[in-house]
Design a protein around this motif. Structure first.
Motif, PDB file in Angstrom:
ATOM      1  N   HIS A  21      -9.424 -11.368  -8.555  1.00 51.92           N
ATOM      2  CA  HIS A  21     -10.742 -10.886  -8.171  1.00 51.92           C
ATOM      3  C   HIS A  21     -10.778 -10.531  -6.686  1.00 51.92           C
ATOM      4  O   HIS A  21     -11.347  -9.510  -6.279  1.00 51.92           O
ATOM      5  CB  HIS A  21     -11.812 -11.933  -8.490  1.00 51.92           C
ATOM      6  CG  HIS A  21     -13.208 -11.441  -8.247  1.00 51.92           C
ATOM      7  ND1 HIS A  21     -13.755 -10.401  -8.963  1.00 51.92           N
ATOM      8  CD2 HIS A  21     -14.155 -11.813  -7.360  1.00 51.92           C
ATOM      9  CE1 HIS A  21     -14.978 -10.158  -8.529  1.00 51.92           C
ATOM     10  NE2 HIS A  21     -15.253 -11.000  -7.554  1.00 51.92           N
ATOM     11  N   LEU A  44     -12.793  -7.767 -18.204  1.00 48.05           N
ATOM     12  CA  LEU A  44     -13.336  -7.505 -16.871  1.00 48.05           C
ATOM     13  C   LEU A  44     -14.812  -7.152 -16.979  1.00 48.05           C
ATOM     14  O   LEU A  44     -15.248  -6.602 -17.985  1.00 48.05           O
ATOM     15  CB  LEU A  44     -12.608  -6.321 -16.225  1.00 48.05           C
ATOM     16  CG  LEU A  44     -11.145  -6.492 -15.860  1.00 48.05           C
ATOM     17  CD1 LEU A  44     -10.636  -5.219 -15.192  1.00 48.05           C
ATOM     18  CD2 LEU A  44     -10.941  -7.675 -14.931  1.00 48.05           C
ATOM     19  N   VAL A  57     -13.745  -9.557 -11.955  1.00 47.64           N
ATOM     20  CA  VAL A  57     -13.353 -10.615 -12.882  1.00 47.64           C
ATOM     21  C   VAL A  57     -14.531 -11.547 -13.116  1.00 47.64           C
ATOM     22  O   VAL A  57     -15.272 -11.866 -12.189  1.00 47.64           O
ATOM     23  CB  VAL A  57     -12.175 -11.431 -12.299  1.00 47.64           C
ATOM     24  CG1 VAL A  57     -11.703 -12.484 -13.287  1.00 47.64           C
ATOM     25  CG2 VAL A  57     -11.043 -10.502 -11.913  1.00 47.64           C
TER      26      VAL A  57
END
Lengths: 636, 129
Positions: free
Chosen positions: A113, A290, B45
């Protein structure tokens, strides 16, 4: 006040409260003091997060979460990109150390991330070539690292796909079209791509091709077509349909069938297209999903409005009867509903003021487009010279083109008009389409000069240069798929290289001549006018089994030119020719271009005389005499 | 047509001369329409929530001070398209904040003012969004 009295979760919750509250009231901001309040809330959220980082011992997961929240606020609400980046870089360092200590897999997501923020969000905020290039280098290094890891652990395969996509996005930003093309091919040729991931990659790729007016190759079209409503969220399916519709509009094709698909789709899914639906996820592989962030999403209402705008564009040249042309009604409707949306935008209840602002800018763009097409519509259907007064057209190139067109329509000095057109084509940021329109007009004016023997050598030379540029614009872009443009270029070439369409034909090789003639013949056969008595408001092509790839839109001027040229070049039977010229003349009367009417009328007069239609010939010559007088009076 | 100024004008007889007299109006520019369909997604994410839940009684603290000397002054983004009126009136947007959050704003003396909110800057690559 002893701050340590507050436990960590409570402080974190306080930061969240500030942010959420700000995003919940963003819709209500009307005044400067309210804007200050909004940013005070955001500033508090940032400060509390910064405080958490300083004052509390944090686990690596907590550290990462606080940093990500902080960075998100900094990137979205402030210009302090450097600060955001330094937070991310130091977090990356800590994550790396942590990774070395063990517990690799739990930290992996955090690390990835972090990389996504550094490689996607940060460069976009900076938006310079330098930063995109730097990010691209980092992305390539990361990929190398991931590929090494994959050798020991298969689960990294999905991440490799993700960062290949990221690298491709960076190349898009850099305008490296051919690299993007091959990277897209590599990405989509992976055999076990998840259907959602494949869909996402394809949708973004086609959108990018269209934004840059690059041709959409057949395999890409097939991939787009293969996205099924049961595999992706309805909003994505709507996105797919929109892209397919835009392809058809860019190619000047008939959009009826696509509109029917939209209708059927909306009937079933329109409730899934509101602001609350949670659709922004994409499954990359079995173990990896995602989230996708967008500053704005189109709701059902927005989409209906956009569809109406797209239809107006497509219908503009479909029908020359101003009473029957849909665009007039549609564009007015788009304008009024967009104005309403500007007052009460369709945005989620929780939203940053900057996302809100971007949505407003979307409405403003729609409005600007509608105004532009209204000007075009008035020029096309009412022969109104474009005026930029009171027009809210934000695109500079659009306004510049309209200025050149109005000089042309006002019969200003030819060389000056050419200069206006050509200035448009020399700016590096003018699109191929805009260039091509300017070049065609300029070419036609200069060929006129050649035909009239004005500076013939000089103008012929310039014409050749212009033609080279025309061909380049056309082949470099998706414009080559437009039948309208293809046919127009053929007609323009023939008009400038053959007598009697020009008095001074430009030299050309025989092979070129026969090739262009053959192309024109195909367009003519597929689109020639039916020879009934009436001139219908919608021109019907005569052929039954017409090759679809040569079917044209019903632009009035295009039909007159095509039938004039075709009638003179390919028809043998005098009676037929006479009927065609009569029809062309009647069509030419529908638009207020007296000189075109005059030339078409002359042809019809000749045909009537040859066919010994004495009565019709007498009428025609009287009409043409009157027209001559009018033209002289107008000083043409 | 006139080759020199002042001479009587002659009407075009060739098609190309008639066509060159007016713009090719049926080629409608369509650039930019696809941009309107582009959501410009950026991937991220999904992460787990690493903080425990809070007992509301713990939030009864009266105020909370994070005022750090020398913390960096931030520059906030001024909306480009939104109309913001200069007038003083308008509803209080702090309504609905918890007492702790409300009091902490006062305790921290960190009101953002108009001069900290600046116009958009853009980089050298034209922005898609």
């Amino acid at each position: 006040m002893d701050v340590q009295k507050l436990p960590l979760p409570a402080v974190y919750k306080l930061a969240r409260e500030y942010r959420n509250h700000a995003h919940a009231v963003s819709k209500r901001i009307r005044t400067e003091p309210q804007l200050n309040q909004y940013y005070t809330l955001i500033s508090m959220a940032i400060r509390v997060l910064q405080y958490v980082k300083q004052a509390y011992p944090l686990s690596i997961e907590q550290d990462a979460r606080v940093t990500f929240d902080l960075v998100d606020l900094l990137l979205k609400e402030t210009y302090d990109v450097d600060l955001a980046e330094s937070y991310l870089c130091s977090l990356r360092e800590r994550l790396l150390n942590h990774q070395i200590c063990g517990s690799r897999s739990s930290v992996m997501n955090l690390k990835m991330h972090c990389e996504l923020l550094l490689l996607c969000r940060v460069p976009i905020e900076r938006n310079t070539k330098f930063h995109y290039k730097a990010a691209l280098r980092s992305c390539e290094q990361l990929l190398k690292y991931l590929i090494e890891l994959r050798d020991t652990d298969d689960s990294f395969q999905d991440w490799i796909q993700v960062f290949r996509y990221v690298g491709m996005s960076l190349n898009r930003k850099l305008g490296k079209h051919s690299i993007v093309r091959s990277q897209y091919a590599e990405l989509s040729e992976v055999a076990d791509n998840h259907v959602q991931w494949q869909g996402f990659v394809t949708l973004t790729h086609i959108n990018y091709l269209l934004n840059n007016r690059l041709p959409v190759p057949l395999p890409d079209r097939q991939r787009l077509e293969s996205i099924r409503v049961q595999d992706v969220h309805p909003r994505w399916y709507a996105w797919k349909l929109l892209l397919q519709l835009i392809i058809q509009i860019y190619e000047d094709r008939n959009i009826t069938e696509k509109l029917m698909q939209f209708k059927a789709f909306f009937e079933e899914h329109k409730t899934s297209l509101d602001n609350t639906s949670d659709d922004c996820k994409v499954e990359v592989g079995k173990g990896l999903t995602l989230s996708l962030n967008s500053s704005f999403l189109l709701t059902y209402k927005d989409m209906k409005n956009l569809l109406l705008l797209l239809q107006s564009v497509s219908y503009l040249v479909n029908c020359h009867d101003k009473k029957a042309n849909f665009s007039i009604k549609f564009l007015a409707k788009v304008i009024s509903s967009t104005k309403k949306s500007l007052e009460t935008p369709d945005i989620p209840n929780i939203c940053s003021i900057n996302d809100f602002d971007l949505k407003i800018s979307w409405y403003a763009k729609v409005l600007s487009f509608s105004h532009f097409y209204q000007v075009w519509q008035n020029m096309l259907l009412l022969t109104e010279t474009p005026s930029l007064l009171n027009q809210n057209i934000s695109k500079t190139r659009h306004s510049e083109l309209l200025i050149a067109l109005s000089s042309h329509l006002n019969h200003e000095d030819e060389l000056l008009v050419c200069q206006q057109y050509e200035e448009l084509t020399t700016s590096s940021d003018t699109s191929n389409e805009m260039k091509l329109i300017a070049l065609i007009n300029s070419y036609l004016i200069r060929t006129t000069l050649v035909s009239r023997n004005v500076e013939r050598q000089e103008q012929t030379k310039l014409c050749n240069i212009l033609w080279e540029q025309i061909v380049k614009c056309w082949t470099d872009s998706d414009l080559r798929n437009s039948t309208t443009l293809n046919c127009t270029l053929t007609m323009v070439w023939i008009m400038s290289h053959f007598e009697p369409f020009t008095s001074n034909p430009m030299p050309a090789a025989e092979s070129d001549k026969s090739q262009q003639l053959e192309k024109l013949r195909q367009y003519y056969l597929a689109n020639k006018l039916s020879l009934g008595d009436e001139v219908p408001s919608n021109i019907q092509p005569a052929g039954d089994n017409v090759e679809e790839s040569f079917t044209l839109k019903k632009g009035l001027m295009m039909q007159i030119l095509l039938n004039y040229l075709g009638g003179r070049l390919f028809e043998q039977d005098l009676e037929t020719i006479c009927q065609i010229s009569a029809k062309c003349y009647r069509l030419a009367k529908l638009q207020n271009f007296p000189i075109v009417l005059y030339v078409v009328g002359l042809w019809h007069l000749t045909n009537c005389t040859m066919a010994m239609k004495t009565k019709e010939a007498t009428i025609m010559s009287a009409k043409l005499e009157a027209l001559e007088k009018r033209l002289h009076a107008d000083g043409v | 047509m006139a080759e020199t100024v002042g001479e009587g004008k002659e009407i075009a007889r060739c098609l190309v001369e008639a066509v060159g007299d007016v713009p090719v109006n049926y080629i409608v520019p369509k650039d930019g329409l696809s941009d309107l369909a582009d959501p410009c997604f950026t991937p991220s994410v999904e992460l787990e929530e690493p903080f425990g839940s809070v007992d509301d009684s713990e939030l009864k603290a009266t105020s909370f001070c994070v005022n750090e000397e020398g913390s960096k002054k931030l520059t906030f983004r001024r909306p480009k398209n939104l109309t913001v009126l200069a007038e003083e009136s308008g509803a209080d947007l702090y309504d609905g904040l918890s007492p702790l959050a409300r009091m902490s704003i006062d305790a921290n003396d960190c009101q953002v003012s108009g001069e900290d909110i600046k116009e958009y800057k853009t980089g050298d690559v034209s922005k898609l969004r």
